[in-house]
Each structure stands twice: as structure tokens, then as C-alpha cells.
Design a protein around this motif. Structure first.
Motif, PDB file in Angstrom:
ATOM      1  N   THR A   1      42.365  30.705  39.080  1.00  0.00           N
ATOM      2  CA  THR A   1      42.080  30.132  37.757  1.00  0.00           C
ATOM      3  C   THR A   1      41.405  28.765  37.801  1.00  0.00           C
ATOM      4  O   THR A   1      40.937  28.292  36.773  1.00  0.00           O
ATOM      5  CB  THR A   1      43.380  30.012  36.946  1.00  0.00           C
ATOM      6  OG1 THR A   1      44.352  29.261  37.698  1.00  0.00           O
ATOM      7  CG2 THR A   1      43.953  31.388  36.649  1.00  0.00           C
TER       8      THR A   1
ATOM      9  N   ASP B   1      37.020  35.091  32.207  1.00  0.00           N
ATOM     10  CA  ASP B   1      38.040  35.191  31.163  1.00  0.00           C
ATOM     11  C   ASP B   1      37.393  35.190  29.777  1.00  0.00           C
ATOM     12  O   ASP B   1      37.806  35.949  28.886  1.00  0.00           O
ATOM     13  CB  ASP B   1      39.035  34.040  31.287  1.00  0.00           C
ATOM     14  CG  ASP B   1      39.991  34.218  32.465  1.00  0.00           C
ATOM     15  OD1 ASP B   1      40.112  35.352  32.964  1.00  0.00           O
ATOM     16  OD2 ASP B   1      40.604  33.217  32.888  1.00  0.00           O
TER      17      ASP B   1
ATOM     18  N   HIS C   1      36.863  31.076  34.805  1.00  0.00           N
ATOM     19  CA  HIS C   1      36.830  30.711  33.388  1.00  0.00           C
ATOM     20  C   HIS C   1      35.755  31.498  32.653  1.00  0.00           C
ATOM     21  O   HIS C   1      35.964  31.961  31.523  1.00  0.00           O
ATOM     22  CB  HIS C   1      36.600  29.207  33.235  1.00  0.00           C
ATOM     23  CG  HIS C   1      37.713  28.369  33.796  1.00  0.00           C
ATOM     24  ND1 HIS C   1      39.036  28.604  33.515  1.00  0.00           N
ATOM     25  CD2 HIS C   1      37.703  27.300  34.631  1.00  0.00           C
ATOM     26  CE1 HIS C   1      39.795  27.730  34.137  1.00  0.00           C
ATOM     27  NE2 HIS C   1      39.002  26.923  34.830  1.00  0.00           N
TER      28      HIS C   1
END
Length: 301
Positions: A202, A211, A208
Motif C-alpha cells: 500500500t 485502488d 494507490h
């Protein structure tokens, strides 16, 4: 006032070891001798650098400042010895490269292919967090860093960032796992909701971006693993753990891994930057990576 570097070195060792006794053992000297040398340094600087703490010593506020500078001085001295040894050998071309966690090692391997052709190359790859690696680069402990973000905008660091590659993201998975999909589930990217997913950790820019892409595509994915190393992620995928994203640049190396198939391509882009100091800009490896074609490489295959 002239600084006595021998006294500074004794102070530096005491600070690193946490006490005079341990420092004396390391230096193979009497404790009294080491203590006297440090006291002379404090006297010449007009500052208390060390304070008693239990059976050892701790740095005063002035000592913390002196220690940081001493660390820089003696690390540079170590680098000087290594560089002079290389000059004497004349046969070894040392290229010390920093690779932050989350950077696609498969992509880095492709980018380094021209460098690997340099005669008598000694390649040293150091992995770690982005900020510490940038600090080592600024201290000239590294020749360059390859990262998926440019260096921070800090004029004191005197670092230069060059975009050297830009590629789309592909999704790959093991043939045995993909064969379990029903025909109605096989369309990309919807099939990602039906399969176990392997992703970067993450703290990486690519994670990012992925996501956000999942949200945009309304994909509800099951994450079965997270990895900092893309090459390791591909090996777990090959064993059937899940499907995974990889840049088009790094995907070339997947051809050597049997049983992996491409599911599809996203329009997500991953940029890679070569970050170097002014001193390293004439390094043969840096020049090869910066000027193979005169512009950042694009890999959209």
C-alpha cells in the motif's frame, strides 16, 4: 580554531558504541586515553558533547549536531577509500544503484540491459525505503536511484530526476487458474472480481493508482497477497496464488515463466525515474540509461 579530526573520530566512535569502554575496546586503546581525547575536543569546541547516562553516555544537543557532521565526514572518508581502490584497480566499473520498495524489479532489469554490457562492471543494487535511499544518494553513497517518483523538490539535495520509462499496466495470471473461469466471467477487467489478486504493497504509487482504478471500474477484488518485489509476486502467481499487475516494460521478462497468460491491459501508466547527483552525471552507466534514444522509453505492448 583548527579541528582535530582524530579527536573527532574518537568522539564519533564513543557516540556510536554508546560508551567509553566499548569504544576503547573497538579502538584497542585505554579508556582513559579515549576519554581524554574526547574531553580535549569538547574543550576546543567549548561545548559539552556527551552526558553520563547509567553506565554509558548520551549525546547532548551540541553532541547530536557534532555527531551528524562526524557521520557525514567519516562516511565520505570510507567512500573515498573505495573510490581510490577502484582507481588503482582500473579494471572495475562500480555502479551502486538504489531501488526503493515497490519499484518493479522486472522493469528495472529491462532498463539495466544496456548497462550490463559495460566491460568489467560491478553492479551493486541496494533496496530500501525511498527517503533513506535518497539520503544516501545525496551523501554520494549511491550513484543513482531508480524510482517510480521524482526526487523531492529540495534545492539543498542537488538531485536531478529524469523520466526514463513510461508503460501501461498489464494483468497476468497462471493458465491453470484462468481455465477455471466460466466463459461469462472471462471478460477483462470484470474477471478480476472472480479471481484472487496479488498487488504491490500500500505504500507504493502504483498501488494507490490501482485502488482508484478498482473503484472507477466498480471491481470488488479479493486480495490474496501483497508484495514489495514484483519478481517475487510473479513467482507466487506462477504457483497459482493469484493474478497480478505488471508494467509492459517488466512483462517482457514474464515470457521466461511458463504458464502465465495475459488477461488484458489497462490505461494506467507507470513512470520510472533515474535520480542522480551532479557528480554522477558522467558515470558511464548513468549516461547509457539517460541517452539510449534521447527520450523516455514507452512500452505499451
Amino acid at each position: 580554531m583548527n579541528l582535530n579530526y582524530r579527536h573527532l573520530y574518537y568522539f564519533w566512535v564513543v557516540a556510536r558504541e554508546g560508551g567509553f569502554s566499548k569504544a576503547a575496546n573497538r579502538l584497542d586503546m585505554a579508556v582513559q586515553t579515549v576519554s581524554a581525547q574526547v574531553r580535549e575536543l569538547e574543550s576546543s569546541l567549548g561545548q559539552q558533547l556527551l552526558k553520563p547516562s547509567g553506565r554509558g553516555v548520551v549525546l547532548s544537543e551540541a553532541g547530536q549536531t557534532a555527531y551528524r557532521r562526524a557521520e557525514e565526514i567519516f562516511q565520505l572518508g570510507s567512500t573515498l577509500i573505495e573510490e581510490l581502490a577502484q582507481v588503482g584497480a582500473q579494471s572495475v566499473l562500480r555502479f551502486s544503484l538504489g531501488l526503493p520498495d515497490g519499484v518493479s524489479k522486472l522493469a528495472v532489469h529491462r532498463l539495466l540491459e544496456p548497462v550490463l554490457q559495460l566491460p568489467n562492471l560491478r553492479l551493486l543494487c541496494h533496496e530500501g525505503e525511498f527517503d533513506p535511499l535518497i539520503g544516501e544518494l545525496a551523501m554520494h553513497q549511491l550513484d543513482a536511484v531508480i524510482a517510480n517518483q521524482p526526487a523531492p523538490a529540495n534545492p539543498n539535495l542537488r538531485l536531478f530526476s529524469h523520466k526514463i520509462a513510461s508503460s501501461h499496466i498489464h494483468w497476468y495470471g497462471p493458465e491453470a487458474l484462468l481455465g477455471k473461469l466460466k466463459p461469462s466471467q472471462a471478460d477483462f477487467p470484470g474477471c478480476l472480481s472472480q479471481l484472487p489478486i496479488l498487488l504491490p504493497t500500500t505504500h507504493t504509487p502504483l498501488r494507490h493508482a490501482l485502488d482508484r482504478w478498482f473503484e472507477t471500474e466498480h471491481l470488488h477484488v479479493h486480495i490474496s497477497g501483497e508484495f514489495e518485489d514484483s519478481a517475487l509476486m510473479s513467482l507466487f502467481a506462477m504457483q497459482g496464488m493469484g493474478v497480478f499487475p505488471v508494467s509492459a516494460l517488466g512483462a517482457e521478462d514474464l515470457k521466461a515463466m511458463p504458464g502465465l497468460l495475459c488477461l488484458g491491459t489497462t490505461q494506467l501508466g507507470e513512470d520510472l525515474y533515474l535520480i542522480n547527483t551532479r557528480r554522477a552525471r558522467q558515470h558511464p552507466a548513468v549516461l547509457l540509461m539517460l541517452h539510449p534514444a534521447g527520450s523516455p522509453a514507452k512500452f505499451d505492448g
